[in-house]
Design an enzyme around this catalytic site. Sequence first.
Site, PDB file in Angstrom:
ATOM      1  N   LYS A   1       1.247  -1.295   0.505  1.00 43.17           N
ATOM      2  CA  LYS A   1      -0.081   0.494   0.171  1.00 43.17           C
ATOM      3  C   LYS A   1       1.203   1.316   0.210  1.00 43.17           C
ATOM      4  CE  LYS A   1      -4.544  -1.689   1.611  1.00 43.17           C
ATOM      5  NZ  LYS A   1      -5.711  -1.522   2.046  1.00 43.17           N
TER       6      LYS A   1
ATOM      7  N   LYS B   1      -5.566 -11.027  -6.574  1.00 44.80           N
ATOM      8  CA  LYS B   1      -6.664 -10.657  -5.702  1.00 44.80           C
ATOM      9  C   LYS B   1      -7.946 -10.174  -6.038  1.00 44.80           C
ATOM     10  CE  LYS B   1      -5.723  -8.313  -1.741  1.00 44.80           C
ATOM     11  NZ  LYS B   1      -5.640  -7.975  -0.435  1.00 44.80           N
TER      12      LYS B   1
ATOM     13  N   LYS C   1     -11.267  -4.500  -3.574  1.00 43.63           N
ATOM     14  CA  LYS C   1     -11.423  -3.261  -3.369  1.00 43.63           C
ATOM     15  C   LYS C   1     -11.399  -2.192  -4.063  1.00 43.63           C
ATOM     16  CE  LYS C   1     -13.721  -3.707   1.304  1.00 43.63           C
ATOM     17  NZ  LYS C   1     -12.668  -3.596   2.679  1.00 43.63           N
TER      18      LYS C   1
HETATM   19  P1  TYM Z   1     -10.491  -6.179   3.970  1.00 47.37           P
HETATM   20  O1  TYM Z   1     -11.644  -4.939   4.480  1.00 47.37           O
HETATM   21  O2  TYM Z   1      -9.585  -5.723   3.022  1.00 47.37           O
HETATM   22  O3  TYM Z   1     -11.716  -7.692   3.837  1.00 47.37           O
HETATM   23  C1  TYM Z   1     -12.694  -7.690   4.744  1.00 47.37           C
HETATM   24  C2  TYM Z   1     -12.046  -9.482   4.713  1.00 47.37           C
HETATM   25  O4  TYM Z   1     -12.743  -9.627   3.090  1.00 47.37           O
HETATM   26  C3  TYM Z   1     -11.097 -10.852   3.195  1.00 47.37           C
HETATM   27  N1  TYM Z   1     -10.674 -10.345   1.635  1.00 47.37           N
HETATM   28  C4  TYM Z   1     -10.682 -12.105   0.764  1.00 47.37           C
HETATM   29  N2  TYM Z   1     -10.270 -13.001   1.030  1.00 47.37           N
HETATM   30  C5  TYM Z   1     -10.983 -14.016   0.216  1.00 47.37           C
HETATM   31  N3  TYM Z   1     -10.804 -13.326  -1.276  1.00 47.37           N
HETATM   32  C6  TYM Z   1     -10.388 -11.965  -1.496  1.00 47.37           C
HETATM   33  N4  TYM Z   1      -9.992 -11.493  -2.627  1.00 47.37           N
HETATM   34  C7  TYM Z   1     -10.542 -11.192  -0.444  1.00 47.37           C
HETATM   35  N5  TYM Z   1     -10.297  -9.808  -0.063  1.00 47.37           N
HETATM   36  C8  TYM Z   1     -10.256  -9.288   0.962  1.00 47.37           C
HETATM   37  C9  TYM Z   1      -9.827 -10.075   4.010  1.00 47.37           C
HETATM   38  O5  TYM Z   1      -9.325 -11.519   4.026  1.00 47.37           O
HETATM   39  C10 TYM Z   1     -10.842  -9.657   4.670  1.00 47.37           C
HETATM   40  O6  TYM Z   1     -11.374 -11.282   5.816  1.00 47.37           O
HETATM   41  N6  TYM Z   1      -7.381  -5.562   7.935  1.00 47.37           N
HETATM   42  C11 TYM Z   1      -8.426  -6.350   7.732  1.00 47.37           C
HETATM   43  C12 TYM Z   1      -9.880  -5.884   8.553  1.00 47.37           C
HETATM   44  C13 TYM Z   1      -9.914  -5.829   9.941  1.00 47.37           C
HETATM   45  C14 TYM Z   1      -9.793  -7.429  10.752  1.00 47.37           C
HETATM   46  C15 TYM Z   1      -9.731  -6.938  12.111  1.00 47.37           C
HETATM   47  C16 TYM Z   1     -10.434  -8.142  10.676  1.00 47.37           C
HETATM   48  C17 TYM Z   1      -9.485  -4.955  10.832  1.00 47.37           C
HETATM   49  N7  TYM Z   1      -9.036  -5.600  12.479  1.00 47.37           N
HETATM   50  C18 TYM Z   1     -10.014  -8.069  12.713  1.00 47.37           C
HETATM   51  C19 TYM Z   1      -9.795  -9.644  10.886  1.00 47.37           C
HETATM   52  C20 TYM Z   1      -9.621  -8.718  12.588  1.00 47.37           C
HETATM   53  C21 TYM Z   1      -8.582  -5.797   5.694  1.00 47.37           C
HETATM   54  O7  TYM Z   1      -8.827  -5.060   5.749  1.00 47.37           O
HETATM   55  O8  TYM Z   1      -9.684  -6.680   5.485  1.00 47.37           O
END
Ligand code: TYM
Length: 325
Positions: A111, A192, A195
Amino acid sequence: MERVLSGVQPTGNVHLGNYLGAIKQFVELQHQADCYFCVVNLHALTIPRDPAELREKTLELAALYLAVGLDPDKVTLFVQSQVRAHSEAGWLLQCVARMGELNRMVQFKEKSKGADSVVTGLYTYPVLQAADILLYQASRVPVGEDQKQHLELTRELAERFNRDYGEVFTIPEPMIGKVGARIMGLDQPEKKMSKSAESAFNYISLLDDPKTIEKKLKRAVTDSENEIRYDPETKPGVSNLLVIYSLLTDTPITRLEEKYAGSGYGALKNDLIEVTVDHLTPIQQKYQEIRKSAELMQILKQGAEKASQVAEDTLHKMKEAMGVI
Ligand code: TYM
């Protein structure tokens, strides 16, 4: 009862990757565990955002959580910024984390690459994530594969804290599905689904209308063969479509391979369009009802109150252990 916590950032469009990799598991887990799911809006501040849009996206994601089937009587749904303990525990854990370990975080490297300047929050992002998890003494954290490294750091910080200050934290285990933990981009199946992808043809948003879903799936990159076979190495595009199809319909991939033996990619895509529209339409209808209702704010208020009780208890233990009065 086992405790589960997870979070999703209210940025961009929540897509099939988020849903199949994480959110769909949340819906299943609500029947088996004491679940806490949050909208991690403080994490969203690590990249510059328009404040009005962040506010809107926060409520959109909360409404989507309910629309996919999370039941507020079973799970605790809340917005991260409404539980103050997260910011405070985040600071305390920054005094446990080492720069060396944050320097190794792949997500930060990706990032920050090419950016003129980055905010320090982007660097300390995984420490706040550790606070999110550890405050609830969660033993399991359902996430997609891209969060594996952040979960390893969380475990490391919890173990170090327990060793240096005394036993306070449960050590969490990541829950990463065997299939669907890494849904690939439709336009670039080697990467992958994301968003923040440049093109909207990369993902299917949970709120895309049927025409958009059709356009995006028709344009999904496949390969120059004409054989429907699961082989992520040599056929990433077709394999990704099979994974999505399999998870949306609860059908094993081998059954789909049999079903489409001898058929062309057009047939697979047409059926997947139908399957996706059928799956997302009821979610979208429910979303429209919830987003407009006053109930949403009430659910979030109650969720924040319940989450605060648990989080404050752990925060108190952390402060005691660290000698912070
Ligand atoms: P975020 O918002 O990017 O994504 C949310 C969840 O979706 C999963 N994900 C995917 N799974 C499969 N294929 C994909 N292409 C894909 N893109 C995203 C992510 O692995 C995630 O589970 N850092 C985290 C948010 C967070 C969090 C937490 C998660 C903050 N605090 C505490 C768990 C526990 C994030 O940016 O997710």
